[in-house]
Design an enzyme around this catalytic site. Structure first.
Site, PDB file in Angstrom:
ATOM      1  N   ASP A  47      20.073 -18.072  29.490  1.00 39.52           N
ATOM      2  CA  ASP A  47      19.450 -17.487  28.295  1.00 39.52           C
ATOM      3  C   ASP A  47      17.932 -17.562  28.392  1.00 39.52           C
ATOM      4  O   ASP A  47      17.220 -16.944  27.603  1.00 39.52           O
ATOM      5  CB  ASP A  47      19.903 -18.237  27.037  1.00 39.52           C
ATOM      6  CG  ASP A  47      21.256 -17.738  26.547  1.00 39.52           C
ATOM      7  OD1 ASP A  47      21.808 -16.805  27.168  1.00 39.52           O
ATOM      8  OD2 ASP A  47      21.767 -18.285  25.562  1.00 39.52           O
ATOM      9  N   ASP A  83      31.320 -13.578  26.639  1.00 42.59           N
ATOM     10  CA  ASP A  83      30.537 -14.799  26.418  1.00 42.59           C
ATOM     11  C   ASP A  83      31.451 -15.985  26.112  1.00 42.59           C
ATOM     12  O   ASP A  83      32.641 -15.814  25.781  1.00 42.59           O
ATOM     13  CB  ASP A  83      29.552 -14.561  25.266  1.00 42.59           C
ATOM     14  CG  ASP A  83      28.253 -15.340  25.423  1.00 42.59           C
ATOM     15  OD1 ASP A  83      28.256 -16.356  26.155  1.00 42.59           O
ATOM     16  OD2 ASP A  83      27.250 -14.944  24.804  1.00 42.59           O
ATOM     17  N   TRP A 107      21.577 -25.888  29.292  1.00 42.80           N
ATOM     18  CA  TRP A 107      21.297 -24.625  28.628  1.00 42.80           C
ATOM     19  C   TRP A 107      19.796 -24.299  28.754  1.00 42.80           C
ATOM     20  O   TRP A 107      18.949 -25.178  28.550  1.00 42.80           O
ATOM     21  CB  TRP A 107      21.713 -24.684  27.149  1.00 42.80           C
ATOM     22  CG  TRP A 107      21.397 -23.407  26.446  1.00 42.80           C
ATOM     23  CD1 TRP A 107      22.072 -22.223  26.554  1.00 42.80           C
ATOM     24  CD2 TRP A 107      20.294 -23.165  25.578  1.00 42.80           C
ATOM     25  NE1 TRP A 107      21.460 -21.254  25.800  1.00 42.80           N
ATOM     26  CE2 TRP A 107      20.363 -21.810  25.187  1.00 42.80           C
ATOM     27  CE3 TRP A 107      19.253 -23.952  25.099  1.00 42.80           C
ATOM     28  CZ2 TRP A 107      19.439 -21.225  24.329  1.00 42.80           C
ATOM     29  CZ3 TRP A 107      18.315 -23.370  24.238  1.00 42.80           C
ATOM     30  CH2 TRP A 107      18.428 -22.022  23.858  1.00 42.80           C
TER      31      TRP A 107
HETATM   32  C1  GLA Z   1      24.775 -16.424  24.156  1.00 43.06           C
HETATM   33  C2  GLA Z   1      24.371 -15.472  25.268  1.00 43.06           C
HETATM   34  C3  GLA Z   1      23.226 -14.612  24.796  1.00 43.06           C
HETATM   35  C4  GLA Z   1      23.655 -13.852  23.558  1.00 43.06           C
HETATM   36  C5  GLA Z   1      24.121 -14.806  22.480  1.00 43.06           C
HETATM   37  C6  GLA Z   1      24.735 -14.061  21.335  1.00 43.06           C
HETATM   38  O1  GLA Z   1      23.762 -17.348  23.893  1.00 43.06           O
HETATM   39  O2  GLA Z   1      24.052 -16.164  26.431  1.00 43.06           O
HETATM   40  O3  GLA Z   1      22.824 -13.724  25.814  1.00 43.06           O
HETATM   41  O4  GLA Z   1      24.681 -12.971  23.918  1.00 43.06           O
HETATM   42  O5  GLA Z   1      25.109 -15.721  22.989  1.00 43.06           O
HETATM   43  O6  GLA Z   1      25.188 -14.894  20.338  1.00 43.06           O
END
Ligand code: GLA
Length: 766
Positions: free
Chosen positions: A576, A506, A226
């Site tokens: 992210d 997601d 991550w």
């Molecule tokens: C994940 C996604 C982010 C966002 C969050 C929302 O981490 O990768 O871009 O959408 O969830 O909770």
């Protein structure tokens, strides 16, 4: 093609097999999947007509030869009726012929012929020690399976070989489909049970790719975690096995199901032999890269055999995922360009002409869960003012979702945050000239939700055991028909009731306790297949019913990116981590396997939440402009000059996006291995335009920025150079030939830390 079961085992024809099998499932879903699959075949065939692939069978020698683009693939039926690889590499001359295949004699009593003969698909039996493509257990305790060639069919660019066990009515159909444009082959295997009792499949692969004998192979693969996805690794292929895998229930980011193998030495980006491939499967998977006792290299991939078992009833079949692989004579850069072209031409929805990605705004980093009508309206106005085309509301709009502790599973619009529903906001967004997108996480449930309180049995679990949470959420068991129906229905309703152009889909955790207590114990491990199959079928059905809706695959970043999900999703979220400097390295790794046009990249705030790194807005924009540009910064904090810069750069991006998203990518200076610089070039398909992005981490000891040698231009065409940002060295000509830019190169004047430049080249003549 995904895994599925069917009752009619008679026909060799793959299309008919799939059509028949799917009728066992809910009729509507079945038809949709069939249409989706036929559509993808049609597009490959259509491409094949323009750039024909040919498959020729030499009856005398029992040799099949597939030629497509710059690649030849040759296999033969040997005297033991094994399907043996004879050649995979650069396209051979039409006059080259092959004599009949002969099995290898074996090394000794310890390594019988079955282990040293390069087979296309080998079952576990008869003393096999290398990685099997298939392993089964029969109810009478027999676990031996030895496959022999029975028959074949050739239809256009598709070859099907039927194999059968030496004594039992177990059949395997091997499928090969050649893409005439890229020379990439799609392979899959279908196991048919024509015995009168069920048996259990403990391992199934799509097939094995055999490379010529050698000890100088180098393997490249992608790893991550991550906020740190897409690390490129390389290592020599050694005796023994390297296993890339996910046991997580989905693709995962620890390894991505992609490989590239080259001959180490005098080759890299633009020259040398490269064999590469990617598995199209979004469930747990494994890929074995094995150098055997004779220094032969085999690559085998399919669903992960760990904790796996698939009971196949009489009359049923199981299809492996698709495993795609190709060959490039033009180095690793050539290999990734072929994969990109193949993804655009044959994999993505709307292939061979997928739509260009719009510039989007997403408020996640600006507001996190604090979304409401008034706040989003303000952001929408600001986004529209800089030329954004799509406005996306992320997490927080539904159920009792105030933090990540509650709400997943309850997909109604939160009445406090949006008292009049989503419509007024959507209308406002439309009036600003943008379309509207929404975040969903359909496969998950928070224990603190109405859905979980009502259906605690809907999650993956083992009876009486703890239910491990990740981000305070549990996994719905999508393999269950009632869960599948619930998920489809809420998404369908959402799309029916709201004018939604885009879903960010997601998936924010991996599996634990993957039990399915509601069904017979001996069928429970099917969950690994049925879950993924249902995911694909929901996506296919939604796309069919709502053809204008586009979908992004996101999994807490880039944890579910593969050629399986990409058949149903228009773009993917790579990470992210939106730090524009970190992204350079990640984007470089990403594009080894996947096209820049599917790679969403947002411009976010500085300093970034990730590294507290401070970067100029221009740097952040240019980093994101290497893919599908989005903006995720808190626009409420921007100054007028930020809006002006953003407006200018969004307009520039719209000018170059076709070249970036659909063009050929050249890595001119790699950011790997701690490089201070990173330079990429995208060249339009017609070679009329190019765009160059250059980045500098930090200047050292008065060294100038390295000269940049362009690639992929027409040598005799004249190109005009312009800067989007940054400076060219004094004396750079305004117009010069393709040869000049490629051979003389171009000097960019860059000094300092975290500097950037971007150039465009456009042909003026001929
Ligand atoms: C994940 C996604 C982010 C966002 C969050 C929302 O981490 O990768 O871009 O959408 O969830 O909770």
């Amino acid at each position: 093609m995904m895994l599925e079961t069917k009752t009619n085992m008679e026909r060799h024809d793959h299309r008919q097999n799939i059509g028949t099998a799917l009728l066992e499932m809910s009729k509507r879903v079945a038809m949709l999947l069939y249409i989706a699959f036929m559509g993808s075949l049609a597009s490959v065939s259509a491409m094949g007509q323009a750039n024909a692939a040919s498959i020729v069978f030499d009856k005398q020698a029992q040799v099949f030869r597939i030629d497509a683009a710059d690649m030849s693939y040759v296999l033969g039926i040997n005297e033991k009726k094994q399907v043996q690889t004879l050649y995979w590499g650069k396209r051979l001359n039409a006059t080259d012929t092959f004599s009949a295949a002969h099995s290898d004699p074996g090394l000794s009593a310890f390594d019988a012929s079955i282990n040293t003969t390069q087979q296309e698909f080998v079952a576990w039996g008869g003393g096999l020690y290398v990685e099997p493509d298939l392993k089964v257990t029969f109810p009478d305790g027999n676990r031996d399976l030895v496959l022999e060639y029975v028959s074949h069919s050739i239809e256009g660019n598709r070859l099907t070989l039927r194999l059968k066990d030496i004594s039992r009515e177990v059949y395997v159909d091997l499928q090969y489909e050649a893409d005439g444009t890229t020379g990439i082959l799609r392979r899959s295997a279908q196991v048919l049970n024509k015995t009168n009792a069920p048996f259990t499949i403990e391992q199934i692969a799509s097939g094995t790719w055999n490379l010529p004998r050698g000890t100088d192979y180098r393997l490249r693969y992608l790893t991550g975690r991550w906020a740190g996805e897409w690390s490129l690794h390389e290592q020599m292929v050694q005796p023994g096995k390297t296993i890339l895998e996910s046991r997580r229930g989905s693709t995962g980011d620890q390894n991505n199901p992609w490989f590239a193998i080259d001959r180490n030495g005098a080759n890299d980006q633009d020259s040398g032999d490269v064999w590469f491939g990617a598995l199209g499967w979004s469930g747990s998977w494994q890929m074995s890269i094995e150098q055997d006792q004779l220094q032969q290299v085999r690559v085998t991939a399919g669903p992960n055999s760990f904790d796996f078992g698939y009971r196949l009833a009489p009359g049923e079949h199981l299809d492996s995922p698709d495993f795609y692989a190709g060959y490039s004579h033009d180095g690793i850069g050539g290999a990734s360009r072929l994969l990109h072209r193949f993804e655009i031409g044959s994999i993505l929805p709307h292939a061979p002409t997928p739509k260009l990605r719009p510039v989007l705004y997403n408020s996640w980093e600006a507001t996190t869960f604090s979304v409401d009508e008034a706040g989003q309206e303000v952001l929408a106005e600001e986004a529209a003012s800089i030329g954004v085309e799509r406005f996306v509301i992320d997490d927080g709009w539904f159920g009792q979702r105030a933090t990540d502790h509650a709400g997943l599973g309850d997909w109604y619009v939160n009445p406090t945050k949006f008292p009049h529903g989503l419509k007024p906001l959507i209308d406002k967004i439309h009036s600003l000239g943008m379309d509207f997108g929404l975040w969903v996480e359909p496969e998950m449930v928070n224990p603190d939700s109405d859905l979980y309180r009502k259906h605690p049995d809907w999650v993956l679990n083992f009876t009486g055991r703890p239910r491990t949470e990740g981000r305070n959420q549990l996994m719905l068991n999508l393999a269950r028909p009632d869960v599948r129906a619930y998920v489809f229905q809420f998404l369908d309703k959402l799309l029916n009731e709201n004018d939604i152009a885009f879903l960010k889909w997601d998936y924010n955790r991996n599996w634990s306790e993957p039990g399915w207590p509601a069904i017979a114990q001996e069928d429970q491990k099917k969950v690994y297949i049925d879950y993924t199959r249902n995911l694909y079928s929901i996506l296919a059905e939604l796309r069919e019913k709502h053809p204008h809706v586009e979908i992004e695959s996101c999994s807490g970043g880039g944890s579910r990116v593969d050629l399986g999900i990409m058949r149903f999703t228009d773009e993917v979220w790579p990470s992210d981590n939106t730090d524009a400097f970190d992204r350079l390295l990640m984007q470089d790794g990403f594009t080894y396997a996947y096209a820049p046009g599917v790679m969403t990249a947002w411009v976010t705030d500085s300093p970034t939440w990730v590294n507290q790194r401070v970067l100029t807005l221009e740097f952040r924009f240019l980093s994101s402009m290497q893919g599908a540009l989005g903006i995720g910064a808190n626009l409420n904090n921007w100054k007028p000059e930020d809006f002006a810069t953003a407006k200018k750069m969004v307009a520039q991006y719209k000018q170059i996006r076709e070249t970036v998203q659909r063009g050929s990518l050249y890595r001119l200076i790699s950011p790997q291995k701690g490089s201070e610089q990173s330079v990429t070039e995208s060249v339009s398909q017609d070679q009329q335009k190019a765009v160059v992005f250059a980045f500098l981490h930090s200047s050292e000891m008065l060294y100038p920025f390295p000269r940049v040698f362009l690639r992929g231009l027409k040598p005799d065409a004249m190109y005009k150079v312009e800067t989007l940002d940054g400076k060219l060295s004094a004396g750079t000509p305004a117009v010069a030939s393709g040869t000049f830019w490629m051979q003389h190169g171009i000097d960019v004047d860059m000094r300092g830390d975290f500097q950037d430049a971007a150039l465009t080249l456009e042909a003026t003549a001929p």
